[in-house]
Design a protein around this motif. Structure first.
Motif, short mmCIF file in Angstrom:
data_model
loop_
_atom_site.label_atom_id
_atom_site.label_comp_id
_atom_site.label_asym_id
_atom_site.label_seq_id
_atom_site.Cartn_x
_atom_site.Cartn_y
_atom_site.Cartn_z
N VAL A 6 -32.44 47.45 9.74
CA VAL A 6 -31.51 45.66 10.33
C VAL A 6 -31.40 45.81 11.52
N LYS A 7 -32.46 45.11 12.56
CA LYS A 7 -31.58 45.39 14.15
C LYS A 7 -31.34 44.11 14.09
N TRP A 8 -29.97 44.29 15.03
CA TRP A 8 -29.31 42.72 14.88
C TRP A 8 -28.99 42.49 16.66
N LYS A 9 -29.44 41.52 17.19
CA LYS A 9 -28.85 41.55 18.44
C LYS A 9 -27.90 40.31 18.47
N ILE A 10 -26.58 40.86 19.29
CA ILE A 10 -26.17 39.67 19.31
C ILE A 10 -25.01 39.75 20.58
N LYS A 11 -25.39 37.91 20.81
CA LYS A 11 -24.43 37.97 22.12
C LYS A 11 -23.38 38.13 22.49
N PRO A 12 -23.20 38.71 24.47
CA PRO A 12 -21.77 39.07 24.39
C PRO A 12 -20.84 37.93 23.64
N GLY A 13 -19.82 38.59 23.50
CA GLY A 13 -18.71 38.88 23.27
C GLY A 13 -18.30 37.60 21.48
N LEU A 14 -19.55 37.96 20.46
CA LEU A 14 -19.46 37.39 19.74
C LEU A 14 -19.63 38.73 18.49
N GLU A 15 -19.43 39.76 18.70
CA GLU A 15 -19.43 40.58 18.16
C GLU A 15 -18.64 41.12 16.96
N GLU A 16 -17.36 40.16 17.00
CA GLU A 16 -16.15 40.58 16.11
C GLU A 16 -16.68 39.30 15.33
N SER A 17 -17.35 38.14 15.33
CA SER A 17 -17.91 36.96 14.63
C SER A 17 -18.49 37.85 13.96
N PHE A 18 -19.63 38.37 14.39
CA PHE A 18 -21.16 38.77 13.66
C PHE A 18 -20.03 39.89 12.75
N LEU A 19 -19.26 41.25 12.87
CA LEU A 19 -18.68 42.23 12.17
C LEU A 19 -18.28 41.37 11.23
#
Length: 123
Positions: A6-19
């Motif tokens: 699964v390839k996720w494309k995450i908005k800059p600055g929201l990496e911790e929220s995604f994690l």
């Protein structure tokens, strides 16, 4: 055995929220047929020949989820009910995630073993 990418494309600055979302909300109810699942980020461009992100993508951080399952049916039974490809992307997604299920045509098993415990914070 199947391998799910699964390839996720995450908005800059929201990496911790995604994690945090991945660790606490994207859980596997019954992991009996899950060999292992790994959320990864590209480590070095030195050896990369696969373009991450793709040309034309908005600025984003890339995460690759690699899951190894005993069978495709086991993966689908546990995970397919959560597929929401028609829903709006989650607030941290730059673009909709994409997935593929790969069949292992051959395998090579080494002496090292998979980790025996979940990472800190993973439910």
């Amino acid at each position: 055995m199947v391998i799910v990418l699964v390839k996720w494309k995450i908005k800059p600055g929201l990496e911790e929220s995604f994690l945090k979302h991945w660790q606490q909300h994207l859980t596997v109810r019954d992991d009996l047929d899950l060999v292992g699942e790994f959320l990864c980020t590209p480590k070095s461009r030195e050896y990369a020949t696969w373009r991450l992100p793709d040309p034309g993508d908005p600025p984003c951080a890339i995460f690759l989820n690699v899951g190894i399952w005993r069978s495709e049916s086991a993966f689908l039974e546990q995970i397919a009910p959560y597929f929401s490809d028609d829903a709006e992307p989650l607030h941290f997604e730059a673009n909709r995630r994409v997935r593929t299920v790969l069949s292992a045509n051959a395998c090579r098993i080494g002496q090292a073993r998979l980790p025996s415990d979940n990472s800190d914070g993973v439910v």
